[in-house]
Design a protein around this motif. Structure first.
Motif, PDB file in Angstrom:
ATOM      1  N   TYR A 229       0.799  -1.035   0.056  1.00 54.53           N
ATOM      2  CA  TYR A 229       0.141  -0.046  -0.084  1.00 54.53           C
ATOM      3  C   TYR A 229       0.967   1.190   0.049  1.00 54.53           C
ATOM      4  O   TYR A 229       1.750   1.195   0.771  1.00 54.53           O
ATOM      5  N   ASP A 230       0.523   2.185  -0.746  1.00 59.48           N
ATOM      6  CA  ASP A 230       1.285   3.518  -0.943  1.00 59.48           C
ATOM      7  C   ASP A 230       0.575   4.502  -1.134  1.00 59.48           C
ATOM      8  O   ASP A 230      -0.628   4.381  -2.041  1.00 59.48           O
ATOM      9  N   VAL A 231       0.912   5.557  -0.701  1.00 57.68           N
ATOM     10  CA  VAL A 231       0.198   7.178  -0.922  1.00 57.68           C
ATOM     11  C   VAL A 231       1.213   8.087  -1.456  1.00 57.68           C
ATOM     12  O   VAL A 231       2.320   8.081  -0.992  1.00 57.68           O
ATOM     13  N   HIS A 232       1.077   8.861  -2.586  1.00 58.19           N
ATOM     14  CA  HIS A 232       1.878  10.033  -2.726  1.00 58.19           C
ATOM     15  C   HIS A 232       0.801  11.320  -3.059  1.00 58.19           C
ATOM     16  O   HIS A 232      -0.219  11.014  -3.257  1.00 58.19           O
ATOM     17  N   ARG A 233       1.364  12.376  -2.402  1.00 58.81           N
ATOM     18  CA  ARG A 233       0.724  13.685  -2.381  1.00 58.81           C
ATOM     19  C   ARG A 233       0.986  14.177  -3.858  1.00 58.81           C
ATOM     20  O   ARG A 233       1.836  14.496  -4.326  1.00 58.81           O
ATOM     21  N   MET A 263       3.902   1.203  -8.640  1.00 63.26           N
ATOM     22  CA  MET A 263       5.068   0.546  -8.779  1.00 63.26           C
ATOM     23  C   MET A 263       5.803   0.479  -7.284  1.00 63.26           C
ATOM     24  O   MET A 263       5.997  -0.539  -6.856  1.00 63.26           O
ATOM     25  N   HIS A 264       5.708   1.357  -6.350  1.00 61.57           N
ATOM     26  CA  HIS A 264       6.147   1.316  -5.068  1.00 61.57           C
ATOM     27  C   HIS A 264       5.103   0.427  -4.452  1.00 61.57           C
ATOM     28  O   HIS A 264       5.608  -0.795  -3.533  1.00 61.57           O
ATOM     29  N   ALA A 265       3.833   0.165  -4.580  1.00 64.00           N
ATOM     30  CA  ALA A 265       2.934  -0.606  -4.052  1.00 64.00           C
ATOM     31  C   ALA A 265       3.065  -2.096  -4.456  1.00 64.00           C
ATOM     32  O   ALA A 265       3.386  -3.148  -3.580  1.00 64.00           O
TER      33      ALA A 265
HETATM   34 MG    MG Z   1       6.015   5.538  -2.295  1.00 59.14          MG
END
Ligand code: MG
Length: 379
Positions: A229-233, A263-265
């Motif tokens: 799981y990942d989030v970017h602002r 891709m991070h997730a």
């Molecule tokens: Mg990330």
């Protein structure tokens, strides 16, 4: 500090008793070679730090090597003993202990490997064996000529484990022919601890052994599941990068790297399946060299780490959560790019998207979230 351990897989034999022109360790078994299964068992074991594969000089140019396990390839000799010595010499002084294993035993379990390692904590040598339970006969090929006492008799298996310096010295001093490395160790005065072997740890000798090994491996396939799981602002910018695809947009995503949240997730899901933490553990955000890095570096690293442990990617399912940009038109390109980076078929990769009905931070357009699930299968 825990002792460092190398596994030495001896695959230099010419054994063709099973039939066919190809040595048995290079014959196919459940989708890969016999030797690759043996290597994989050690590659997956968390206490093995290094793999050495000893091969016959004639095999070197033509065989497809199980190279992505990261094994060091060493050229062997005319005899098994000579091959083991070549392998030991190649790692001299680099590890505390060594497990020597026959490539023709592809079904060795993690449990057997662990038992040998545990015994080595308090002994210079240890090896798995099974007590003989059948009656033993002497015979002339047709008739029984006598019986033998089976008490105190064992059937020896591998891996046989040793203090590396001690077994190397023992090999160098030994100039006769030995049945196995335990005999050489004992000749040098090393006491050898017996640990429980496993009936499934068979040595492929006859043609019928392939079918039995296939059954054992089929029952033991190791599946792993990971989530990420990942989030970017959002911040100032004119494009976002999602699952490796650049999409023109009125804002950009903020982050230390290229902020490819998808891709991070996916990368974190692979690390998760391996119980190897997350991207931050392998690429610390405090390290300036990863500033602006393409996330493909993270994904490749995660896939390579899985391969080193003996796993291949089963499938990937990634969901991007945002109101905008519209993901649908770009999803095929995202799948293709991740398939290319991971070296697997596009049919194993899903990229889909949802909005959050204008609720929460994704609904207000403050950022993009991504979830991913991956499966890994042992090879
Ligand atoms: Mg990330």
């Amino acid at each position: 500090m825990r002792a460092s351990t190398a596994a030495l897989i001896v695959a230099a034999g010419r054994g063709t008793r099973v039939g066919g022109a190809v040595p048995k360790q290079w014959r196919p078994l459940s989708g890969q070679t016999v030797a690759a299964h043996a290597l994989g068992a050690f590659a997956r074991h968390s206490q093995i730090d290094h793999l050495v594969l000893v091969v016959h000089p004639d095999d070197r140019p033509s065989q497809p090597w199980p190279g992505d396990t990261g094994a060091q390839i060493v050229t062997g000799a005319a005899t098994r003993q000579g091959s083991v010595l070549a392998g030991l010499t190649a790692i001299e002084g680099q590890f505390d202990r060594v497990l020597i294993h026959d490539a023709a035993r592809p079904c060795v379990s993690a449990q057997v490997i662990s038992s040998v390692l545990a015994a080595l904590d308090t002994a210079p040598a240890a090896a798995p064996a099974l007590a003989v339970v059948d009656a033993l006969w002497q015979g002339d090929g047709t008739h029984v000529a006598g019986t033998r006492d089976r008490s105190g008799l064992y059937r020896a298996q591998t891996p046989q484990g040793f203090d590396l310096a001690a077994i190397l010295a023992a090999h160098r001093r030994f100039d006769a022919e030995a049945a196995d490395d335990v005999e050489i160790a004992r000749h040098a005065g090393l006491p050898v601890t017996i640990v429980p072997g496993d009936e499934d740890n068979l040595k492929i000798t006859r043609a019928a052994d392939f079918a039995r090994a296939e059954r054992i491996l089929g029952h033991r396939m190791d599946m792993r599941l990971g989530n990420g799981y990942d989030v970017h602002r959002f911040g100032p910018g004119d494009h976002v990068v999602l699952c490796g695809v650049t999409i023109p947009f009125e804002r950009g995503l903020q982050g230390h790297s290229d902020a490819d949240v998808g891709m991070h997730a996916v990368s974190d899901a692979i690390y998760g399946a391996l119980a190897e933490g997350d991207i931050g553990r392998h690429f610390p955000p405090t390290d300036p060299q990863w500033k602006g890095a393409a996330s493909a570096i993270f994904l490749r690293h995660a896939v390579d780490l899985a391969a080193t442990r003996g796993y291949e990617i089963g499938n990937v399912d990634c969901t991007l959560v945002c109101e905008l940009p519209k993901i649908g038109p770009h999803a095929p390109a995202m799948r293709a790019e991740m398939a290319r980076l991971m070296g697997i078929g596009i049919d194993r990769i899903s990229v889909k998207a949802t909005t959050s009905e204008r609720l929460g931070f994704t609904g207000r357009g403050e950022g993009i979230a991504a979830l991913a699930t991956v499966t890994l299968a042992s090879r």
